[in-house]
Design a protein around this motif. Structure first.
Motif, PDB file in Angstrom:
ATOM      1  N   GLU A   1      27.786  54.857  63.006  1.00 39.73           N
ATOM      2  CA  GLU A   1      27.683  52.835  62.445  1.00 39.73           C
ATOM      3  C   GLU A   1      26.481  52.417  62.329  1.00 39.73           C
ATOM      4  O   GLU A   1      25.965  51.300  62.152  1.00 39.73           O
TER       5      GLU A   1
ATOM      6  N   LEU B   1      24.033  53.500  60.486  1.00 45.18           N
ATOM      7  CA  LEU B   1      24.057  53.122  59.354  1.00 45.18           C
ATOM      8  C   LEU B   1      23.738  51.805  58.725  1.00 45.18           C
ATOM      9  O   LEU B   1      23.724  51.313  56.570  1.00 45.18           O
ATOM     10  N   LEU B   2      24.185  51.320  59.464  1.00 45.85           N
ATOM     11  CA  LEU B   2      24.919  49.270  59.239  1.00 45.85           C
ATOM     12  C   LEU B   2      23.657  48.785  59.521  1.00 45.85           C
ATOM     13  O   LEU B   2      23.593  49.053  61.414  1.00 45.85           O
TER      14      LEU B   2
ATOM     15  N   ILE C   1      23.560  48.707  54.522  1.00 47.46           N
ATOM     16  CA  ILE C   1      23.498  49.601  54.666  1.00 47.46           C
ATOM     17  C   ILE C   1      22.028  49.430  54.991  1.00 47.46           C
ATOM     18  O   ILE C   1      20.771  49.694  54.467  1.00 47.46           O
TER      19      ILE C   1
ATOM     20  N   LEU D   1      32.987  52.794  55.268  1.00 55.07           N
ATOM     21  CA  LEU D   1      32.134  52.837  54.949  1.00 55.07           C
ATOM     22  C   LEU D   1      32.467  54.111  53.885  1.00 55.07           C
ATOM     23  O   LEU D   1      30.867  54.325  53.171  1.00 55.07           O
TER      24      LEU D   1
ATOM     25  N   LEU E   1      29.517  54.007  51.599  1.00 50.30           N
ATOM     26  CA  LEU E   1      28.210  55.347  51.174  1.00 50.30           C
ATOM     27  C   LEU E   1      28.604  56.235  49.857  1.00 50.30           C
ATOM     28  O   LEU E   1      27.226  56.308  48.926  1.00 50.30           O
TER      29      LEU E   1
ATOM     30  N   TYR F   1      26.859  53.824  46.865  1.00 53.60           N
ATOM     31  CA  TYR F   1      25.495  53.792  47.103  1.00 53.60           C
ATOM     32  C   TYR F   1      24.900  55.263  46.604  1.00 53.60           C
ATOM     33  O   TYR F   1      23.634  55.562  46.096  1.00 53.60           O
TER      34      TYR F   1
END
Length: 348
Positions: free
Chosen positions: A200, A203-204, A210, A317, A321, A324
């Motif tokens: 995380e 990724l964040l 994102i 999450l 993903l 996305y």
């Protein structure tokens, strides 16, 4: 007088011999007193540069088995530019694909990743050839370097060097591939005694969105990289291996790859067995002895570094993903005209 000179020479040699170890020891002692520098975990700046050297996963070279089983007859050999290259994807199953292909009697591969087109291009073609395996008549040479796929300069360089190269791309569920990519850095740092931030962290962004600049994420946007390759190579010169299907039934994908490479079909279901301990298929190479009714068989299995336990990722999450990636996946399927590859979402 001569005796005096001799004594002085001997004394000098003895003095030097006694003094030298002391100096060395003092130096080592001084070095030992230096505080050990603590290595920091990989950062976003270094993630893109690191490549996993998985040559230790390579199976022993088949040439030795050929000599023992076939009966040794010297044949002329050559080193050539590879007829086929596995050019991606990173953490997609490139090592397994290469090693299983190397079970074919007409395929010989470079064991380590050569990185000619992305890191050593200036060393020239002769340097590249010297890294390739020795071939007898009728055999083809191969190499695999997963970094080629996402390195922008590579397609043009390969086209200018050998534009008839057959290209193999093995892909997996892009979310799982990205997590495996991250997981490699976790294990690399743990091996050095370092901790590593959770996924995380990378990724964040601070606002919770994102981070599209995270390299492992970018490497999973297959259509972006593939578009670059299609500017130089036609789609019929590229075969895309379904990595998730390859894990479940490797012999079926191998048959398609053999056809693509214009090789006789040799590697079938009898060349594989499921390893319950490792949790994936291993290869079983069968070589007939031309001098008797006996055959030589050897098992070929990747080591424990393959199939590492994935890290725990928050279900929310993961769902984000997959949402996305869905748009990017559809762009890729349309680009390569494939509708048979299906990546199932896990149940959240």
């Amino acid at each position: 007088m001569k005796d005096m000179k001799f004594v002085l020479i001997v004394f000098s040699i003895v003095f030097f011999a006694l003094a030298l170890p002391s100096e060395c020891c003092n130096k080592k002692s001084a070095e030992a007193k230096k505080p050990k520098e603590e290595k920091r975990p990989e950062t976003l700046d270094t993630l893109e540069e690191e490549e996993d050297d998985d040559s230790i996963e390579a199976f022993p070279d088949i040439e030795e088995q050929d000599i023992l089983c076939h009966g040794y007859t010297p044949k002329p050999t050559t080193q050539e530019l590879p007829k086929a290259v596995i050019f991606g994807t990173r953490k997609g199953g490139t090592r397994a694909l290469l090693e299983f292909l190397n079970m074919h009697s007409l395929v010989r591969r470079s064991k380590p990743e050569i990185h000619f087109y992305d890191k050593h291009y200036k060393k020239g073609i002769e340097w590249y050839k010297a890294k390739m395996p020795f071939l007898t008549e009728g055999q083809i040479g191969m190499e695999k370097t997963p970094g080629y796929f996402h390195t922008p300069e590579v397609p043009k360089r390969m086209f200018e060097t050998k534009n008839d190269t057959k290209l193999l791309l093995i892909i997996r569920d892009p979310v799982k591939r990205m997590i495996s990519d991250y997981n490699q850095f976790v294990y690399n740092n743990m091996a050095q005694g370092n901790s590593y931030p959770n996924i995380e962290t990378f990724l964040l962004k601070e606002d919770g969105s994102i981070n599209e600049d995270y390299p492992p994420l970018k490497r999973s946007l297959y259509h972006q990289h593939m578009a670059n390759w299609l500017e130089y190579f036609p789609l019929d010169q590229i075969y895309i291996v379904d990595g998730d299907r390859f894990i479940k039934e490797p012999w079926k994908e191998m048959e398609k790859v053999e056809s693509f490479l214009e090789l006789p079909h040799q590697v079938g279901i009898n060349n594989f067995y499921f390893n319950q301990t490792k949790g994936f298929y291993c290869g079983k190479e069968i070589i007939e002895n031309v001098n008797s009714q006996w055959t030589c068989t050897r098992n070929k299995c990747l080591s424990k570094s393959k199939g590492r336990k994935p890290p725990s990722v928050d279900a929310g999450l993961l769902q984000r993903l997959y949402d996305y990636m869905d748009v990017h996946n559809q762009k890729f399927f349309k680009l390569v005209n494939r509708s048979d590859i299906v990546w199932q979402r896990p149940e959240f």
